[in-house]
Design a protein around this motif. Structure first.
Motif, PDB file in Angstrom:
ATOM      1  N   ASP A  61       0.843  -1.193   0.000  1.00  0.00           N
ATOM      2  CA  ASP A  61       0.000   0.000   0.000  1.00  0.00           C
ATOM      3  C   ASP A  61       0.887   1.254   0.000  1.00  0.00           C
ATOM      4  OD1 ASP A  61      -2.402  -1.266  -0.305  1.00  0.00           O
ATOM      5  OD2 ASP A  61      -3.101  -0.947   1.741  1.00  0.00           O
ATOM      6  N   THR A  62       0.298   2.382  -0.392  1.00  0.00           N
ATOM      7  CA  THR A  62       1.099   3.605  -0.506  1.00  0.00           C
ATOM      8  C   THR A  62       0.555   4.768   0.309  1.00  0.00           C
ATOM      9  OG1 THR A  62      -0.081   4.594  -2.388  1.00  0.00           O
ATOM     10  CG2 THR A  62       1.618   2.949  -2.900  1.00  0.00           C
ATOM     11  N   GLY A  63      -0.655   4.625   0.873  1.00  0.00           N
ATOM     12  CA  GLY A  63      -1.245   5.771   1.537  1.00  0.00           C
ATOM     13  C   GLY A  63      -1.462   6.901   0.549  1.00  0.00           C
ATOM     14  N   PHE A  64      -1.368   8.138   1.020  1.00  0.00           N
ATOM     15  CA  PHE A  64      -1.513   9.310   0.160  1.00  0.00           C
ATOM     16  C   PHE A  64      -0.168   9.679  -0.454  1.00  0.00           C
ATOM     17  CE2 PHE A  64      -4.928   9.823   3.326  1.00  0.00           C
ATOM     18  CZ  PHE A  64      -6.015   9.877   2.459  1.00  0.00           C
ATOM     19  N   GLY A  65      -0.222  10.228  -1.671  1.00  0.00           N
ATOM     20  CA  GLY A  65       0.990  10.624  -2.365  1.00  0.00           C
ATOM     21  C   GLY A  65       1.295  12.103  -2.211  1.00  0.00           C
ATOM     22  N   ARG A  66       2.465  12.507  -2.682  1.00  0.00           N
ATOM     23  CA  ARG A  66       2.860  13.914  -2.593  1.00  0.00           C
ATOM     24  C   ARG A  66       1.911  14.818  -3.381  1.00  0.00           C
ATOM     25  NH1 ARG A  66       9.555  13.970  -2.787  1.00  0.00           N
ATOM     26  NH2 ARG A  66       9.819  13.228  -0.633  1.00  0.00           N
ATOM     27  N   ASP A  67       1.457  14.351  -4.541  1.00  0.00           N
ATOM     28  CA  ASP A  67       0.536  15.175  -5.318  1.00  0.00           C
ATOM     29  C   ASP A  67      -0.838  15.254  -4.665  1.00  0.00           C
ATOM     30  OD1 ASP A  67       2.405  15.845  -7.204  1.00  0.00           O
ATOM     31  OD2 ASP A  67       1.834  14.274  -8.617  1.00  0.00           O
ATOM     32  N   ASP A  68      -1.224  14.246  -3.877  1.00  0.00           N
ATOM     33  CA  ASP A  68      -2.469  14.328  -3.107  1.00  0.00           C
ATOM     34  C   ASP A  68      -2.386  15.468  -2.101  1.00  0.00           C
ATOM     35  OD1 ASP A  68      -3.448  12.038  -4.381  1.00  0.00           O
ATOM     36  OD2 ASP A  68      -2.655  10.706  -2.835  1.00  0.00           O
ATOM     37  N   VAL A  69      -1.206  15.624  -1.510  1.00  0.00           N
ATOM     38  CA  VAL A  69      -0.992  16.670  -0.514  1.00  0.00           C
ATOM     39  C   VAL A  69      -0.899  18.041  -1.170  1.00  0.00           C
ATOM     40  CG1 VAL A  69       0.642  17.523   1.208  1.00  0.00           C
ATOM     41  CG2 VAL A  69       0.109  15.079   1.109  1.00  0.00           C
ATOM     42  N   ARG A  70      -0.214  18.100  -2.309  1.00  0.00           N
ATOM     43  CA  ARG A  70       0.023  19.386  -2.954  1.00  0.00           C
ATOM     44  C   ARG A  70      -1.167  19.885  -3.752  1.00  0.00           C
ATOM     45  NH1 ARG A  70       6.002  17.529  -5.272  1.00  0.00           N
ATOM     46  NH2 ARG A  70       7.114  17.588  -3.257  1.00  0.00           N
ATOM     47  N   GLN A  71      -1.908  18.966  -4.376  1.00  0.00           N
ATOM     48  CA  GLN A  71      -3.047  19.346  -5.209  1.00  0.00           C
ATOM     49  C   GLN A  71      -4.253  18.452  -4.915  1.00  0.00           C
ATOM     50  OE1 GLN A  71      -0.973  18.915  -9.061  1.00  0.00           O
ATOM     51  NE2 GLN A  71      -1.184  21.127  -9.308  1.00  0.00           N
ATOM     52  N   PRO A  72      -4.756  18.505  -3.701  1.00  0.00           N
ATOM     53  CA  PRO A  72      -5.837  17.582  -3.331  1.00  0.00           C
ATOM     54  C   PRO A  72      -7.100  17.760  -4.159  1.00  0.00           C
ATOM     55  CG  PRO A  72      -5.569  19.298  -1.677  1.00  0.00           C
ATOM     56  CD  PRO A  72      -4.400  19.405  -2.599  1.00  0.00           C
ATOM     57  N   GLU A  73      -7.377  18.971  -4.596  1.00  0.00           N
ATOM     58  CA  GLU A  73      -8.600  19.214  -5.364  1.00  0.00           C
ATOM     59  C   GLU A  73      -8.563  18.523  -6.722  1.00  0.00           C
ATOM     60  OE1 GLU A  73      -5.506  22.099  -6.369  1.00  0.00           O
ATOM     61  OE2 GLU A  73      -6.414  21.516  -4.448  1.00  0.00           O
ATOM     62  N   LYS A  74      -7.381  18.234  -7.251  1.00  0.00           N
ATOM     63  CA  LYS A  74      -7.255  17.548  -8.532  1.00  0.00           C
ATOM     64  C   LYS A  74      -7.188  16.032  -8.373  1.00  0.00           C
ATOM     65  CE  LYS A  74      -4.903  21.311 -10.982  1.00  0.00           C
ATOM     66  NZ  LYS A  74      -3.696  21.690 -11.779  1.00  0.00           N
ATOM     67  N   ARG A  75      -6.832  15.589  -7.183  1.00  0.00           N
ATOM     68  CA  ARG A  75      -6.567  14.155  -7.007  1.00  0.00           C
ATOM     69  C   ARG A  75      -7.596  13.440  -6.131  1.00  0.00           C
ATOM     70  NH1 ARG A  75      -1.405  11.700  -8.655  1.00  0.00           N
ATOM     71  NH2 ARG A  75      -1.208  10.890  -6.538  1.00  0.00           N
ATOM     72  N   LEU A  76      -8.205  14.146  -5.214  1.00  0.00           N
ATOM     73  CA  LEU A  76      -9.053  13.508  -4.222  1.00  0.00           C
ATOM     74  C   LEU A  76     -10.489  14.002  -4.319  1.00  0.00           C
ATOM     75  CD1 LEU A  76      -6.616  13.822  -1.182  1.00  0.00           C
ATOM     76  CD2 LEU A  76      -7.077  11.749  -2.499  1.00  0.00           C
ATOM     77  N   SER A  77     -11.407  13.142  -3.971  1.00  0.00           N
ATOM     78  CA  SER A  77     -12.823  13.498  -3.931  1.00  0.00           C
ATOM     79  C   SER A  77     -13.083  14.566  -2.881  1.00  0.00           C
ATOM     80  CB  SER A  77     -13.635  12.239  -3.613  1.00  0.00           C
ATOM     81  OG  SER A  77     -14.859  12.545  -3.009  1.00  0.00           O
ATOM     82  N   GLY A  78     -13.831  15.599  -3.247  1.00  0.00           N
ATOM     83  CA  GLY A  78     -14.208  16.614  -2.267  1.00  0.00           C
ATOM     84  C   GLY A  78     -15.024  16.032  -1.135  1.00  0.00           C
ATOM     85  N   PHE A  79     -15.867  15.071  -1.452  1.00  0.00           N
ATOM     86  CA  PHE A  79     -16.688  14.422  -0.432  1.00  0.00           C
ATOM     87  C   PHE A  79     -15.816  13.769   0.626  1.00  0.00           C
ATOM     88  CE2 PHE A  79     -18.638  10.444   1.078  1.00  0.00           C
ATOM     89  CZ  PHE A  79     -19.775  10.940   1.705  1.00  0.00           C
ATOM     90  N   PHE A  80     -14.820  13.003   0.206  1.00  0.00           N
ATOM     91  CA  PHE A  80     -13.973  12.304   1.172  1.00  0.00           C
ATOM     92  C   PHE A  80     -12.950  13.224   1.817  1.00  0.00           C
ATOM     93  CE2 PHE A  80     -15.443   8.419  -1.057  1.00  0.00           C
ATOM     94  CZ  PHE A  80     -15.930   7.754   0.055  1.00  0.00           C
ATOM     95  N   ARG A  81     -12.543  14.285   1.134  1.00  0.00           N
ATOM     96  CA  ARG A  81     -11.646  15.248   1.778  1.00  0.00           C
ATOM     97  C   ARG A  81     -12.306  15.847   3.012  1.00  0.00           C
ATOM     98  NH1 ARG A  81     -10.892  17.883  -3.244  1.00  0.00           N
ATOM     99  NH2 ARG A  81     -11.405  19.882  -2.283  1.00  0.00           N
ATOM    100  N   VAL A  82     -13.606  16.149   2.889  1.00  0.00           N
ATOM    101  CA  VAL A  82     -14.333  16.756   4.003  1.00  0.00           C
ATOM    102  C   VAL A  82     -14.717  15.697   5.036  1.00  0.00           C
ATOM    103  CG1 VAL A  82     -16.433  17.980   4.655  1.00  0.00           C
ATOM    104  CG2 VAL A  82     -15.182  18.651   2.595  1.00  0.00           C
ATOM    105  N   LEU A  83     -15.299  14.598   4.583  1.00  0.00           N
ATOM    106  CA  LEU A  83     -15.763  13.564   5.512  1.00  0.00           C
ATOM    107  C   LEU A  83     -14.636  13.029   6.376  1.00  0.00           C
ATOM    108  CD1 LEU A  83     -18.072  11.643   6.457  1.00  0.00           C
ATOM    109  CD2 LEU A  83     -17.303  10.055   4.672  1.00  0.00           C
ATOM    110  N   ASN A  84     -13.503  12.738   5.757  1.00  0.00           N
ATOM    111  CA  ASN A  84     -12.379  12.136   6.483  1.00  0.00           C
ATOM    112  C   ASN A  84     -11.407  13.165   7.043  1.00  0.00           C
ATOM    113  OD1 ASN A  84     -13.337   9.568   5.928  1.00  0.00           O
ATOM    114  ND2 ASN A  84     -12.100   9.334   4.088  1.00  0.00           N
ATOM    115  N   ASN A  85     -11.605  14.437   6.700  1.00  0.00           N
ATOM    116  CA  ASN A  85     -10.690  15.484   7.158  1.00  0.00           C
ATOM    117  C   ASN A  85      -9.241  15.061   6.897  1.00  0.00           C
ATOM    118  OD1 ASN A  85      -9.778  17.868   8.303  1.00  0.00           O
ATOM    119  ND2 ASN A  85      -9.991  17.162  10.407  1.00  0.00           N
ATOM    120  N   ILE A  86      -8.947  14.811   5.620  1.00  0.00           N
ATOM    121  CA  ILE A  86      -7.626  14.325   5.217  1.00  0.00           C
ATOM    122  C   ILE A  86      -6.583  15.413   5.465  1.00  0.00           C
ATOM    123  CG2 ILE A  86      -6.241  13.531   3.259  1.00  0.00           C
ATOM    124  CD1 ILE A  86      -8.880  12.437   2.066  1.00  0.00           C
ATOM    125  N   GLN A  87      -5.518  15.040   6.164  1.00  0.00           N
ATOM    126  CA  GLN A  87      -4.471  15.986   6.518  1.00  0.00           C
ATOM    127  C   GLN A  87      -3.429  16.094   5.400  1.00  0.00           C
ATOM    128  OE1 GLN A  87      -4.794  17.646   9.803  1.00  0.00           O
ATOM    129  NE2 GLN A  87      -6.734  16.799   9.103  1.00  0.00           N
TER     130      GLN A  87
END
Length: 292
Positions: A61-87
């Protein structure tokens, strides 16, 4: 059975590192994780880095990547960004954790995925030269993305354009009663892919043989340590709901969990169990691990 053959023919000397490669802090505190004192829970992304003699580094497994951290709006679902409060913490990405150990990204030659959810496969682009191993059913399901939930959980931006995929059909030998266990191409026989269907259609656990016994990375087959209690299985309300919401086949998930409980009851002295998001389980391996 695979376990017997490996027990008598172990050749590979492997060192296993337990890494936290992401942090999620949903509102709910102890109603999610069972221990937090404040309003926010602390869920980890428990990954493994395996040093092998002949096959370089293997990442589970890899967890979250550097681009997830740098550009979350392009890589991650807005729904899960809010629900899970991804750091957004680059220091907790797999690449940063591996480099902190003194390795390079190029040293990671293989990545084994329990499944392709956003919090398990986000770091694939940080290791473009690695061979990727997972069940073929998971690849097919992620490509189809037929439902709203599938489109939110499977994020092609995290892995489109990546080459070197190997998908495995559920066939092979047995491992402690689990069927269709597969040895992975180009990897030592001490690392096995174990189908654990329910959370997704192509979900798998990863079993790793060590001199002192087996490790079983259960991915999202369960979310809370109390779920492995055969007599009184229990889970926090928040994680119980989240598992129900995320499961593609809840009946299969319950069957898989019951089989795992029975395995734990019989073989807990031979097998060490842990899932992806329980911080207490991670701390049992590394009390100094940074859990967010």
């Amino acid at each position: 059975m695979i376990k017997q053959a490996i027990k008598h023919e172990r050749e590979e000397n492997m060192k296993v590192h337990h890494l936290n490669c992401g942090c999620m802090c949903p509102v709910g505190g102890a109603l999610f994780d069972g221990f937090s004192k404040g309003i926010f829970a602390h869920l980890v992304c428990h990954c493994l880095l395996i040093e092998t003699d002949r096959d370089g580094l293997v990442l589970v497994d890899t967890g979250f990547g550097r681009d997830d951290v740098r550009q979350p709006e392009k890589r991650l679902s807005g729904f899960f960004r809010v629900l899970n409060n991804i750091q957004r913490r680059e220091a907790l990405t797999a690449r940063s954790r591996i480099e902190a150990l003194g390795f390079r990204a190029e040293d990671v030659r293989h990545i084994i995925l329990t499944h392709l959810d956003f919090d398990h496969a986000g770091g694939l682009t940080d290791f473009p030269g690695a061979q990727i191993h997972l069940l073929q059913t998971e690849i097919n399901t992620a490509e189809q993305r037929h439902s709203w939930l599938a489109r939110e959980r499977y994020r092609p931006g995290q892995w489109s354009g990546i080459s070197g995929w190997t998908g495995y059909k559920p066939q092979g030998e047995t491992w402690y009663g689990f069927e269709a266990v597969t040895a992975l191409k180009g990897l030592p026989p001490e690392i096995l892919l174990v189908p654990l269907v329910g959370h997704t259609q192509g979900h798998a656990g990863i079993a790793v043989s060590q001199p002192q016994g087996w490790l079983l990375h259960g991915g999202d087959a369960w979310f809370y340590r109390g779920e492995m209690d055969l007599q009184k299985p229990h889970c926090t309300p928040g994680l119980r709901f989240y598992q129900w919401m995320m499961a593609m086949d809840n009946d299969a998930r319950h069957r898989t969990q019951q089989q795992l409980r029975e395995l734990f009851a019989r073989y807990h002295q031979e097998i060490t169990f842990f899932c992806s998001h329980d911080a207490k389980e991670l701390n049992a391996f590394d009390p100094h691990s940074e859990n967010g």
